[in-house]
Design a protein around this motif. Sequence first.
Motif, PDB file in Angstrom:
ATOM      1  N   ALA A 124     -13.948  -0.334 -25.130  1.00 59.95           N
ATOM      2  CA  ALA A 124     -14.202  -1.735 -25.497  1.00 59.95           C
ATOM      3  C   ALA A 124     -14.014  -2.550 -24.224  1.00 59.95           C
ATOM      4  O   ALA A 124     -12.891  -2.725 -23.746  1.00 59.95           O
ATOM      5  CB  ALA A 124     -13.233  -2.192 -26.582  1.00 59.95           C
ATOM      6  N   LYS A 125     -15.081  -3.007 -23.634  1.00 63.09           N
ATOM      7  CA  LYS A 125     -15.049  -3.591 -22.305  1.00 63.09           C
ATOM      8  C   LYS A 125     -14.181  -4.845 -22.265  1.00 63.09           C
ATOM      9  O   LYS A 125     -14.351  -5.774 -23.054  1.00 63.09           O
ATOM     10  CB  LYS A 125     -16.470  -3.932 -21.855  1.00 63.09           C
ATOM     11  CG  LYS A 125     -17.363  -2.708 -21.691  1.00 63.09           C
ATOM     12  CD  LYS A 125     -18.752  -3.096 -21.220  1.00 63.09           C
ATOM     13  CE  LYS A 125     -19.636  -1.858 -21.057  1.00 63.09           C
ATOM     14  NZ  LYS A 125     -21.007  -2.217 -20.612  1.00 63.09           N
ATOM     15  N   HIS A 126     -13.242  -4.836 -21.323  1.00 64.14           N
ATOM     16  CA  HIS A 126     -12.397  -5.995 -21.030  1.00 64.14           C
ATOM     17  C   HIS A 126     -11.624  -6.468 -22.256  1.00 64.14           C
ATOM     18  O   HIS A 126     -11.381  -7.666 -22.430  1.00 64.14           O
ATOM     19  CB  HIS A 126     -13.243  -7.143 -20.470  1.00 64.14           C
ATOM     20  CG  HIS A 126     -14.170  -6.745 -19.371  1.00 64.14           C
ATOM     21  ND1 HIS A 126     -13.721  -6.264 -18.159  1.00 64.14           N
ATOM     22  CD2 HIS A 126     -15.530  -6.730 -19.304  1.00 64.14           C
ATOM     23  CE1 HIS A 126     -14.757  -5.997 -17.382  1.00 64.14           C
ATOM     24  NE2 HIS A 126     -15.870  -6.257 -18.065  1.00 64.14           N
ATOM     25  N   GLN A 127     -11.224  -5.539 -23.118  1.00 67.09           N
ATOM     26  CA  GLN A 127     -10.469  -5.898 -24.306  1.00 67.09           C
ATOM     27  C   GLN A 127      -9.224  -5.030 -24.415  1.00 67.09           C
ATOM     28  O   GLN A 127      -9.136  -3.955 -23.805  1.00 67.09           O
ATOM     29  CB  GLN A 127     -11.321  -5.728 -25.578  1.00 67.09           C
ATOM     30  CG  GLN A 127     -12.590  -6.555 -25.616  1.00 67.09           C
ATOM     31  CD  GLN A 127     -12.336  -8.038 -25.655  1.00 67.09           C
ATOM     32  OE1 GLN A 127     -11.253  -8.492 -26.034  1.00 67.09           O
ATOM     33  NE2 GLN A 127     -13.327  -8.814 -25.249  1.00 67.09           N
ATOM     34  N   ILE A 128      -8.262  -5.502 -25.197  1.00 67.35           N
ATOM     35  CA  ILE A 128      -7.035  -4.757 -25.477  1.00 67.35           C
ATOM     36  C   ILE A 128      -7.131  -4.200 -26.891  1.00 67.35           C
ATOM     37  O   ILE A 128      -7.401  -4.950 -27.840  1.00 67.35           O
ATOM     38  CB  ILE A 128      -5.795  -5.656 -25.332  1.00 67.35           C
ATOM     39  CG1 ILE A 128      -5.641  -6.128 -23.884  1.00 67.35           C
ATOM     40  CG2 ILE A 128      -4.542  -4.926 -25.781  1.00 67.35           C
ATOM     41  CD1 ILE A 128      -4.509  -7.110 -23.680  1.00 67.35           C
ATOM     42  N   ILE A 129      -6.930  -2.925 -27.047  1.00 67.23           N
ATOM     43  CA  ILE A 129      -6.967  -2.305 -28.372  1.00 67.23           C
ATOM     44  C   ILE A 129      -5.690  -2.688 -29.116  1.00 67.23           C
ATOM     45  O   ILE A 129      -4.587  -2.324 -28.696  1.00 67.23           O
ATOM     46  CB  ILE A 129      -7.108  -0.774 -28.271  1.00 67.23           C
ATOM     47  CG1 ILE A 129      -8.309  -0.394 -27.403  1.00 67.23           C
ATOM     48  CG2 ILE A 129      -7.230  -0.168 -29.656  1.00 67.23           C
ATOM     49  CD1 ILE A 129      -9.636  -0.875 -27.925  1.00 67.23           C
ATOM     50  N   ARG A 130      -5.839  -3.416 -30.210  1.00 69.82           N
ATOM     51  CA  ARG A 130      -4.679  -3.901 -30.961  1.00 69.82           C
ATOM     52  C   ARG A 130      -4.235  -2.934 -32.055  1.00 69.82           C
ATOM     53  O   ARG A 130      -3.045  -2.807 -32.339  1.00 69.82           O
ATOM     54  CB  ARG A 130      -5.009  -5.263 -31.578  1.00 69.82           C
ATOM     55  CG  ARG A 130      -5.351  -6.358 -30.585  1.00 69.82           C
ATOM     56  CD  ARG A 130      -4.136  -6.887 -29.879  1.00 69.82           C
ATOM     57  NE  ARG A 130      -3.237  -7.561 -30.785  1.00 69.82           N
ATOM     58  CZ  ARG A 130      -3.311  -8.866 -31.098  1.00 69.82           C
ATOM     59  NH1 ARG A 130      -4.269  -9.609 -30.552  1.00 69.82           N
ATOM     60  NH2 ARG A 130      -2.434  -9.406 -31.924  1.00 69.82           N
ATOM     61  N   SER A 131      -5.205  -2.282 -32.703  1.00 72.65           N
ATOM     62  CA  SER A 131      -4.860  -1.411 -33.822  1.00 72.65           C
ATOM     63  C   SER A 131      -6.015  -0.459 -34.100  1.00 72.65           C
ATOM     64  O   SER A 131      -7.182  -0.798 -33.854  1.00 72.65           O
ATOM     65  CB  SER A 131      -4.552  -2.242 -35.071  1.00 72.65           C
ATOM     66  OG  SER A 131      -4.249  -1.414 -36.177  1.00 72.65           O
ATOM     67  N   ILE A 132      -5.698   0.727 -34.616  1.00 77.01           N
ATOM     68  CA  ILE A 132      -6.709   1.702 -35.012  1.00 77.01           C
ATOM     69  C   ILE A 132      -6.251   2.372 -36.316  1.00 77.01           C
ATOM     70  O   ILE A 132      -5.058   2.417 -36.627  1.00 77.01           O
ATOM     71  CB  ILE A 132      -6.964   2.785 -33.931  1.00 77.01           C
ATOM     72  CG1 ILE A 132      -5.656   3.485 -33.551  1.00 77.01           C
ATOM     73  CG2 ILE A 132      -7.615   2.188 -32.709  1.00 77.01           C
ATOM     74  CD1 ILE A 132      -5.832   4.598 -32.543  1.00 77.01           C
ATOM     75  N   ALA A 133      -7.215   2.880 -37.074  1.00 81.52           N
ATOM     76  CA  ALA A 133      -6.919   3.603 -38.312  1.00 81.52           C
ATOM     77  C   ALA A 133      -8.034   4.599 -38.574  1.00 81.52           C
ATOM     78  O   ALA A 133      -9.206   4.309 -38.297  1.00 81.52           O
ATOM     79  CB  ALA A 133      -6.768   2.643 -39.488  1.00 81.52           C
ATOM     80  N   VAL A 134      -7.684   5.759 -39.116  1.00 82.46           N
ATOM     81  CA  VAL A 134      -8.656   6.813 -39.400  1.00 82.46           C
ATOM     82  C   VAL A 134      -8.717   7.036 -40.901  1.00 82.46           C
ATOM     83  O   VAL A 134      -7.709   6.902 -41.614  1.00 82.46           O
ATOM     84  CB  VAL A 134      -8.276   8.124 -38.659  1.00 82.46           C
ATOM     85  CG1 VAL A 134      -6.961   8.694 -39.179  1.00 82.46           C
ATOM     86  CG2 VAL A 134      -9.386   9.154 -38.749  1.00 82.46           C
ATOM     87  N   SER A 135      -9.919   7.345 -41.413  1.00 78.64           N
ATOM     88  CA  SER A 135     -10.107   7.549 -42.848  1.00 78.64           C
ATOM     89  C   SER A 135      -9.518   8.887 -43.283  1.00 78.64           C
ATOM     90  O   SER A 135      -9.148   9.726 -42.466  1.00 78.64           O
ATOM     91  CB  SER A 135     -11.598   7.482 -43.202  1.00 78.64           C
ATOM     92  OG  SER A 135     -12.323   8.488 -42.533  1.00 78.64           O
TER      93      SER A 135
END
Length: 459
Positions: free
Chosen positions: A191-202
Amino acid sequence: MSLFKTGRRKNEKFQKKRGAGSAPKASAGAKPEKVARIRSVADDTIDSDEEMAKEAREPSQRVLEEEDFMALETAQDKRVRLAKDYLRQLRADEENNDGEADEHIDLESRVGRTLKGQYLNETGKIHRQLADKCCGFRASEIFMLRCKQQRLSPTCLCVAPNDEALYVGCKSGFVIRWDLATRKRTATFSAKHQIIRSIAVSHDARYLVVADGTADIKVLDGVSLAEVNCLRGHSAAVTGVAFRQHTYQLFSASDDRTVKVWSLDEMVYIETLYGHQNSVSGIDALALERVVTAGGMDRTVRVWKVPEESQLVFSTVEEDFSAVRFVSNDLFLSGSIEGSVCLWSCGKKKPLRRLELAHGQQDEGHPNWISAIGVLPNSDLAASGSCDGFVRVWRLADRRRSIEPLLEVPVVGFVNAIEFTHDGRFLIVAVGQEHRLGRWWTLRNARNRVLVVPLSITE
């Protein structure tokens, strides 16, 4: 009269003279001969276009009949129909597993046992007692996952349902998929020039959803991490995402103070939940259509009952809650900026147990911020992290009505995320030089990495 007879005779003579040279005709009283009808081939065959059109109309007619039936079907009829389909599928699965099943147990008993196990698991009534079996961790077997893309602090992580893959997001804008068996990187998303805040998997690892610091939610393929879709609806940055177990129902929290419900079956927005007065800092969900959120600076924790369109507000502890996780469908843990860890029940407004200064304090009046909470659902194991140099593993004792310290794992740096593998044999920790929400403090002696800690679980 004589004139009439004379005229008729002249007419008959004229007709005789006129028909003398033509072919003889049938008399007035004779019946006309029947002419044999020549039957064409077209009378016995059906045109292929007509036949195809007829076949095309038949399925559509069946579909219309099914739609009419579905329209007339009541909610109870639908439940009965789905239950029968489910039982039919279970019987087929059990018949296929006859070779592995116990010979002394008949088919109906095996189906009943499977149904009971699934019900208890989905309702959170199966409690795994693992704390008494955990006698420490194997320090010599701890391994680290790190790559050049993750040059900045990792901020979040999640484990695939079968424990074969680990997903890690970081401040450099990358999401990395690791194979836990081979310890190798298998896919990358940027994700260009962004901070990953949260992720979740199904539940089946088909989808991975990413909150990349924007108002959009990226939906990725769970294996290749290729972007599948983008969900838009929030008006500010998305701070957290969570799947409901065993479904494609997704919950998202945002800086716009709302919680939104999505369906990844159709990739559509469903509804918005209002109530928080500040940015939502944490979110989690389990098997029920229920979600728990931490309101950060509005000093509340809320449990949203989506079908009932109601919410429970927990505000008796006046603290800024930074993290929250479900233990079971009725119990959850929270961590706060003031350094406390609380165990809550949905049936009580006050916490069942509150640990003040769970990770100590830097100096008088400056407690260590609880930056991460990890829970093994439907068990008695939990963990919390801060910047005090330890990940503390807790035992939920007294029938999960109290919290007791179990063990401490030394870790240098900010603990930004904690997860257990689904079998409870590994504790996974995301450690960084900086806190996941800002850069106001840097620990130079720490390294940005993910630690996989094997726990000693006795059988």
